[in-house]
Enzyme design. Sequence first.
Site, PDB file in Angstrom:
ATOM      1  N   GLY A 115       0.932  -1.200   0.121  1.00 37.13           N
ATOM      2  CA  GLY A 115       0.144   0.089   0.111  1.00 37.13           C
ATOM      3  C   GLY A 115       0.632   1.473   0.251  1.00 37.13           C
ATOM      4  O   GLY A 115       1.964   0.943  -0.067  1.00 37.13           O
ATOM      5  N   GLY A 164       5.692   4.466  -9.195  1.00 38.51           N
ATOM      6  CA  GLY A 164       6.660   2.971  -8.958  1.00 38.51           C
ATOM      7  C   GLY A 164       6.002   1.578  -9.227  1.00 38.51           C
ATOM      8  O   GLY A 164       5.463   1.215  -9.515  1.00 38.51           O
ATOM      9  N   HIS A 165       4.470   1.691  -7.761  1.00 40.48           N
ATOM     10  CA  HIS A 165       3.517   0.885  -7.891  1.00 40.48           C
ATOM     11  C   HIS A 165       2.791   0.537  -9.173  1.00 40.48           C
ATOM     12  O   HIS A 165       2.371  -0.270  -9.617  1.00 40.48           O
ATOM     13  CB  HIS A 165       2.512   0.996  -6.857  1.00 40.48           C
ATOM     14  CG  HIS A 165       3.600   0.562  -5.570  1.00 40.48           C
ATOM     15  ND1 HIS A 165       3.473   1.462  -4.156  1.00 40.48           N
ATOM     16  CD2 HIS A 165       4.084   0.138  -4.881  1.00 40.48           C
ATOM     17  CE1 HIS A 165       4.297   0.757  -3.642  1.00 40.48           C
ATOM     18  NE2 HIS A 165       4.700   0.269  -3.886  1.00 40.48           N
ATOM     19  N   GLN A 200      15.412  -8.101  -2.677  1.00 36.23           N
ATOM     20  CA  GLN A 200      14.298  -8.454  -2.217  1.00 36.23           C
ATOM     21  C   GLN A 200      13.919  -9.384  -4.123  1.00 36.23           C
ATOM     22  O   GLN A 200      14.175 -10.007  -3.713  1.00 36.23           O
ATOM     23  CB  GLN A 200      13.381  -7.261  -2.442  1.00 36.23           C
ATOM     24  CG  GLN A 200      11.829  -7.949  -2.847  1.00 36.23           C
ATOM     25  CD  GLN A 200      11.282  -7.464  -1.973  1.00 36.23           C
ATOM     26  OE1 GLN A 200      10.255  -7.180  -0.638  1.00 36.23           O
ATOM     27  NE2 GLN A 200       9.897  -6.879  -2.970  1.00 36.23           N
ATOM     28  N   HIS A 204       2.633   4.835  -4.772  1.00 36.03           N
ATOM     29  CA  HIS A 204       2.672   5.341  -5.645  1.00 36.03           C
ATOM     30  C   HIS A 204       3.320   5.443  -7.121  1.00 36.03           C
ATOM     31  O   HIS A 204       2.837   4.070  -7.466  1.00 36.03           O
ATOM     32  CB  HIS A 204       4.571   6.764  -4.741  1.00 36.03           C
ATOM     33  CG  HIS A 204       5.451   5.409  -4.816  1.00 36.03           C
ATOM     34  ND1 HIS A 204       6.202   4.662  -6.173  1.00 36.03           N
ATOM     35  CD2 HIS A 204       5.665   4.115  -3.723  1.00 36.03           C
ATOM     36  CE1 HIS A 204       7.132   3.454  -5.097  1.00 36.03           C
ATOM     37  NE2 HIS A 204       6.758   3.150  -4.248  1.00 36.03           N
ATOM     38  N   LYS A 245      13.978  -1.411  -7.439  1.00 35.02           N
ATOM     39  CA  LYS A 245      14.410  -0.170  -6.206  1.00 35.02           C
ATOM     40  C   LYS A 245      15.046  -1.575  -4.902  1.00 35.02           C
ATOM     41  O   LYS A 245      16.121  -1.396  -4.933  1.00 35.02           O
ATOM     42  CB  LYS A 245      13.732   0.500  -5.739  1.00 35.02           C
ATOM     43  CG  LYS A 245      14.518   1.273  -4.058  1.00 35.02           C
ATOM     44  CD  LYS A 245      13.315   2.418  -4.277  1.00 35.02           C
ATOM     45  CE  LYS A 245      12.141   2.033  -3.228  1.00 35.02           C
ATOM     46  NZ  LYS A 245      12.914   1.604  -1.891  1.00 35.02           N
ATOM     47  N   ASP A 246      13.895  -2.868  -5.022  1.00 39.44           N
ATOM     48  CA  ASP A 246      14.876  -3.178  -4.303  1.00 39.44           C
ATOM     49  C   ASP A 246      14.843  -4.532  -4.767  1.00 39.44           C
ATOM     50  O   ASP A 246      14.571  -5.373  -5.091  1.00 39.44           O
ATOM     51  CB  ASP A 246      12.645  -4.172  -2.960  1.00 39.44           C
ATOM     52  CG  ASP A 246      12.178  -2.758  -3.079  1.00 39.44           C
ATOM     53  OD1 ASP A 246      12.422  -2.305  -1.658  1.00 39.44           O
ATOM     54  OD2 ASP A 246      11.251  -2.471  -3.000  1.00 39.44           O
ATOM     55  N   ARG A 281       7.929   5.127   1.739  1.00 40.28           N
ATOM     56  CA  ARG A 281       8.740   5.788   3.083  1.00 40.28           C
ATOM     57  C   ARG A 281       9.607   6.969   3.249  1.00 40.28           C
ATOM     58  O   ARG A 281       9.273   8.256   3.555  1.00 40.28           O
ATOM     59  CB  ARG A 281       9.953   5.098   3.607  1.00 40.28           C
ATOM     60  CG  ARG A 281       9.774   3.705   4.327  1.00 40.28           C
ATOM     61  CD  ARG A 281      10.745   3.168   4.598  1.00 40.28           C
ATOM     62  NE  ARG A 281      10.101   2.115   5.600  1.00 40.28           N
ATOM     63  CZ  ARG A 281      10.403   0.956   5.088  1.00 40.28           C
ATOM     64  NH1 ARG A 281      10.418   0.453   3.961  1.00 40.28           N
ATOM     65  NH2 ARG A 281      10.476  -0.457   5.365  1.00 40.28           N
ATOM     66  N   GLY A 312       9.646  -4.102  -8.561  1.00 41.71           N
ATOM     67  CA  GLY A 312      10.086  -2.978  -8.286  1.00 41.71           C
ATOM     68  C   GLY A 312      11.946  -2.852  -8.479  1.00 41.71           C
ATOM     69  O   GLY A 312      12.208  -3.476  -7.842  1.00 41.71           O
TER      70      GLY A 312
HETATM   71  O1  PAF Z   1       8.058  -5.201  -2.109  1.00 43.47           O
HETATM   72  C1  PAF Z   1       7.123  -4.641  -1.769  1.00 43.47           C
HETATM   73  O2  PAF Z   1       6.299  -4.296  -1.087  1.00 43.47           O
HETATM   74  C2  PAF Z   1       7.365  -6.018   0.081  1.00 43.47           C
HETATM   75  O3  PAF Z   1       8.215  -6.761   0.611  1.00 43.47           O
HETATM   76  C3  PAF Z   1       6.116  -6.922  -1.042  1.00 43.47           C
HETATM   77  C4  PAF Z   1       6.862  -7.999  -1.999  1.00 43.47           C
HETATM   78  C5  PAF Z   1       4.694  -7.207  -1.842  1.00 43.47           C
HETATM   79  C6  PAF Z   1       5.594  -8.265   0.330  1.00 43.47           C
HETATM   80  O4  PAF Z   1       5.104  -7.462   1.375  1.00 43.47           O
END
Ligand code: PAF
Length: 279
Positions: free
Chosen positions: A31, A36-37, A152, A34, A148-149, A186, A146
């Site tokens: 949630g 990016g999402h 991840q 922005h 950016k992570d 953030r 994204g």
């Molecule tokens: O990148 C994120 O916003 C979170 O780490 C994700 C992939 C939604 C998992 O909670």
Amino acid sequence: MITCTQRVLMEQHIAQLKNEGKKIGFVPTMGALHDGHISLVERARRENDIVVASIYVNPLQFNNPDDLKKYPRVPEKDLQLLQDACCDLVFMPDDAIIGDSKGFNYNIGYFDTIMEGFHRPGHFKGVAFIVKTFFEIVQPNKAYFGEKDYQQLAVIKKMVKDFGLPVSIIPCPTVREPNGLAMSSRNARLTEDEKQSAAGIFEGLNYIKNNIFSQKPEVLKEWFVKNIQNHPGMQVEYIELCDSENLTPVTEVKESASVVACTAVYLRNVRLIDNLKIF
Ligand code: PAF
């Protein structure tokens, strides 16, 4: 757009879509959406029959309780943005979704020992659990994340391979503010002046990129730390130059292997991460 809070209802919707042979694109989020999402949702829209998004602030991936408490939550605004971006189905579960996380013993390995993994113990295990759970429920053909992570993304690609999950992971470029600051939920916790200072992160990454063949990695990293910490309230947690595939540290630059610079910087108590592919 349909909004679903119950796992079982979500599973029914997905079963129906799968029966109809629909290709599903999935955008998991926490949630506070922005641009990016929204760029992920738009790409999923172009490449699939159905777009599913999730909104869930996953407590398992917060190693700092204060960060979890302060994480921005604006569900009504998020739903409007998703509707405007032509999302079809939104999953907004409650904490029952993490009920059986204790039995999840996935060992992330090396990625859990460096950078985000090192500084945020338990973070990637929490991410891996929730993403795998969502993949099982949503059964996406493609899932969008994204860059950016960056770390991840590496963890999720590894997890998909390790569990043999039938989903293609689609990395999408970082979206930036006009001053270069990477968009992040953030950022909502920063003042306008702080957003200006935070743009120094991208400037520093670009300095590394522009000087990669003329200065040693150690010297570039030292320059980055000094330059960032000239801004009041800013503290570098780490800056690393890594192989962009396996994330091993690069101490000597060779043109044969591609390199990414990754960093985490605190601005007051707001933790910001960013990265830049160097070549
Ligand atoms: O990148 C994120 O916003 C979170 O780490 C994700 C992939 C939604 C998992 O909670």
